[in-house]
Design a protein around this motif. Sequence first.
Motif, PDB file in Angstrom:
ATOM      1  N   VAL A  13      55.210 -62.547  46.596  1.00 27.23           N
ATOM      2  CA  VAL A  13      55.059 -61.206  46.040  1.00 27.23           C
ATOM      3  C   VAL A  13      55.802 -60.196  46.902  1.00 27.23           C
ATOM      4  N   LEU A  14      55.678 -60.315  48.229  1.00 27.84           N
ATOM      5  CA  LEU A  14      56.363 -59.392  49.135  1.00 27.84           C
ATOM      6  C   LEU A  14      57.880 -59.556  49.055  1.00 27.84           C
ATOM      7  N   ALA A  15      58.371 -60.783  48.936  1.00 26.03           N
ATOM      8  CA  ALA A  15      59.813 -61.018  48.852  1.00 26.03           C
ATOM      9  C   ALA A  15      60.379 -60.440  47.562  1.00 26.03           C
ATOM     10  N   VAL A  16      59.723 -60.671  46.453  1.00 26.12           N
ATOM     11  CA  VAL A  16      60.178 -60.136  45.173  1.00 26.12           C
ATOM     12  C   VAL A  16      60.113 -58.606  45.193  1.00 26.12           C
ATOM     13  N   SER A  17      59.065 -58.055  45.781  1.00 25.92           N
ATOM     14  CA  SER A  17      58.942 -56.601  45.880  1.00 25.92           C
ATOM     15  C   SER A  17      60.065 -56.001  46.720  1.00 25.92           C
ATOM     16  N   ALA A  18      60.414 -56.653  47.822  1.00 25.35           N
ATOM     17  CA  ALA A  18      61.489 -56.155  48.681  1.00 25.35           C
ATOM     18  C   ALA A  18      62.824 -56.157  47.940  1.00 25.35           C
ATOM     19  N   VAL A  19      63.095 -57.210  47.203  1.00 24.29           N
ATOM     20  CA  VAL A  19      64.342 -57.281  46.437  1.00 24.29           C
ATOM     21  C   VAL A  19      64.374 -56.189  45.368  1.00 24.29           C
ATOM     22  N   LEU A  20      63.277 -55.986  44.669  1.00 24.27           N
ATOM     23  CA  LEU A  20      63.214 -54.947  43.640  1.00 24.27           C
ATOM     24  C   LEU A  20      63.381 -53.555  44.234  1.00 24.27           C
ATOM     25  N   ILE A  21      62.804 -53.318  45.405  1.00 27.98           N
ATOM     26  CA  ILE A  21      62.932 -52.011  46.062  1.00 27.98           C
ATOM     27  C   ILE A  21      64.378 -51.753  46.466  1.00 27.98           C
ATOM     28  N   VAL A  22      65.060 -52.764  47.006  1.00 31.99           N
ATOM     29  CA  VAL A  22      66.464 -52.608  47.401  1.00 31.99           C
ATOM     30  C   VAL A  22      67.327 -52.331  46.178  1.00 31.99           C
ATOM     31  N   LEU A  23      67.114 -53.055  45.100  1.00 28.17           N
ATOM     32  CA  LEU A  23      67.880 -52.821  43.871  1.00 28.17           C
ATOM     33  C   LEU A  23      67.613 -51.425  43.296  1.00 28.17           C
ATOM     34  N   ALA A  24      66.373 -50.972  43.364  1.00 28.80           N
ATOM     35  CA  ALA A  24      66.037 -49.634  42.875  1.00 28.80           C
ATOM     36  C   ALA A  24      66.702 -48.560  43.731  1.00 28.80           C
ATOM     37  N   MET A  25      66.755 -48.769  45.039  1.00 31.83           N
ATOM     38  CA  MET A  25      67.398 -47.795  45.925  1.00 31.83           C
ATOM     39  C   MET A  25      68.897 -47.706  45.641  1.00 31.83           C
ATOM     40  N   ILE A  26      69.537 -48.847  45.421  1.00 32.46           N
ATOM     41  CA  ILE A  26      70.963 -48.855  45.087  1.00 32.46           C
ATOM     42  C   ILE A  26      71.186 -48.163  43.741  1.00 32.46           C
ATOM     43  N   GLY A  27      70.353 -48.455  42.781  1.00 32.69           N
ATOM     44  CA  GLY A  27      70.462 -47.815  41.466  1.00 32.69           C
ATOM     45  C   GLY A  27      70.284 -46.308  41.538  1.00 32.69           C
ATOM     46  N   LEU A  28      69.358 -45.849  42.364  1.00 34.44           N
ATOM     47  CA  LEU A  28      69.143 -44.414  42.502  1.00 34.44           C
ATOM     48  C   LEU A  28      70.305 -43.730  43.215  1.00 34.44           C
ATOM     49  N   LYS A  29      71.002 -44.440  44.080  1.00 37.67           N
ATOM     50  CA  LYS A  29      72.179 -43.869  44.745  1.00 37.67           C
ATOM     51  C   LYS A  29      73.376 -43.808  43.792  1.00 37.67           C
ATOM     52  N   LEU A  30      73.505 -44.789  42.894  1.00 42.16           N
ATOM     53  CA  LEU A  30      74.643 -44.845  41.984  1.00 42.16           C
ATOM     54  C   LEU A  30      74.466 -43.973  40.737  1.00 42.16           C
ATOM     55  N   ALA A  95      91.165 -39.637  36.029  1.00 43.86           N
ATOM     56  CA  ALA A  95      90.916 -40.849  36.812  1.00 43.86           C
ATOM     57  C   ALA A  95      90.630 -40.433  38.251  1.00 43.86           C
ATOM     58  N   TYR A  96      89.579 -40.992  38.818  1.00 43.02           N
ATOM     59  CA  TYR A  96      89.202 -40.656  40.186  1.00 43.02           C
ATOM     60  C   TYR A  96      88.401 -41.779  40.813  1.00 43.02           C
ATOM     61  N   ARG A  97      88.290 -41.738  42.126  1.00 42.14           N
ATOM     62  CA  ARG A  97      87.532 -42.736  42.884  1.00 42.14           C
ATOM     63  C   ARG A  97      86.383 -42.033  43.583  1.00 42.14           C
ATOM     64  N   LYS A  98      85.218 -42.634  43.508  1.00 43.68           N
ATOM     65  CA  LYS A  98      84.019 -42.068  44.120  1.00 43.68           C
ATOM     66  C   LYS A  98      83.528 -43.017  45.203  1.00 43.68           C
ATOM     67  N   GLU A  99      83.266 -42.492  46.385  1.00 42.10           N
ATOM     68  CA  GLU A  99      82.699 -43.287  47.478  1.00 42.10           C
ATOM     69  C   GLU A  99      81.229 -42.919  47.611  1.00 42.10           C
ATOM     70  N   SER A 104      73.976 -47.095  56.552  1.00 38.96           N
ATOM     71  CA  SER A 104      74.784 -47.148  57.762  1.00 38.96           C
ATOM     72  C   SER A 104      76.267 -47.065  57.400  1.00 38.96           C
ATOM     73  N   ASN A 105      77.054 -48.093  57.696  1.00 41.88           N
ATOM     74  CA  ASN A 105      78.479 -48.063  57.375  1.00 41.88           C
ATOM     75  C   ASN A 105      78.804 -48.887  56.131  1.00 41.88           C
ATOM     76  N   ILE A 106      77.821 -49.141  55.308  1.00 48.39           N
ATOM     77  CA  ILE A 106      78.011 -49.893  54.062  1.00 48.39           C
ATOM     78  C   ILE A 106      78.024 -48.910  52.904  1.00 48.39           C
ATOM     79  N   GLY A 107      79.036 -49.040  52.060  1.00 47.98           N
ATOM     80  CA  GLY A 107      79.150 -48.145  50.920  1.00 47.98           C
ATOM     81  C   GLY A 107      79.804 -48.840  49.744  1.00 47.98           C
ATOM     82  N   VAL A 108      79.961 -48.087  48.675  1.00 46.37           N
ATOM     83  CA  VAL A 108      80.537 -48.607  47.446  1.00 46.37           C
ATOM     84  C   VAL A 108      81.638 -47.655  46.986  1.00 46.37           C
ATOM     85  N   PHE A 109      82.788 -48.203  46.596  1.00 47.25           N
ATOM     86  CA  PHE A 109      83.848 -47.440  45.958  1.00 47.25           C
ATOM     87  C   PHE A 109      83.828 -47.781  44.476  1.00 47.25           C
TER      88      PHE A 109
END
Length: 118
Positions: A13-30, A95-99, A104-109
């Motif tokens: 349950v904790l492992a699945v919750s951690a994965v879902l939280i990370v995916l939700a955080m990435i989705g909220l940033k994008l 046309a444009y690129r978004k960073e 930390s030093n991990i990001g998405v283009f």
Amino acid sequence: MRARQLGVSLGAVLAVSAVLIVLAMIGLKLAPSYIEFFAIKKAVNALASETRGGATVAEIRKSFDARAMIDAIDSVKGSDLEISKDSSGVVITAAYRKEIPLVSNIGVFIDFRAASKE
């Protein structure tokens, strides 16, 4: 005979919750970048349909800047638009690129391209 218990362990349950939280955080940033992209696409399509009468390039850029101010579009300015004409009318492309920094030093283009004729 002993009945065997079936179920999910606390660790699973904790492992699945951690994965879902990370995916939700990435989705909220994008999400804001995609919302802005759809606003740009909407503005480009509206300008292309409005300018069928033959507006100049400067008028189209000025009209886009006015729409960008209203819709809070910061990634693209009127001067960044590629404006051309074909047999069916005006073709406007942005046309444009978004960073997007994640952790930390991990990001998405992400490369976005909105065109009135697609």
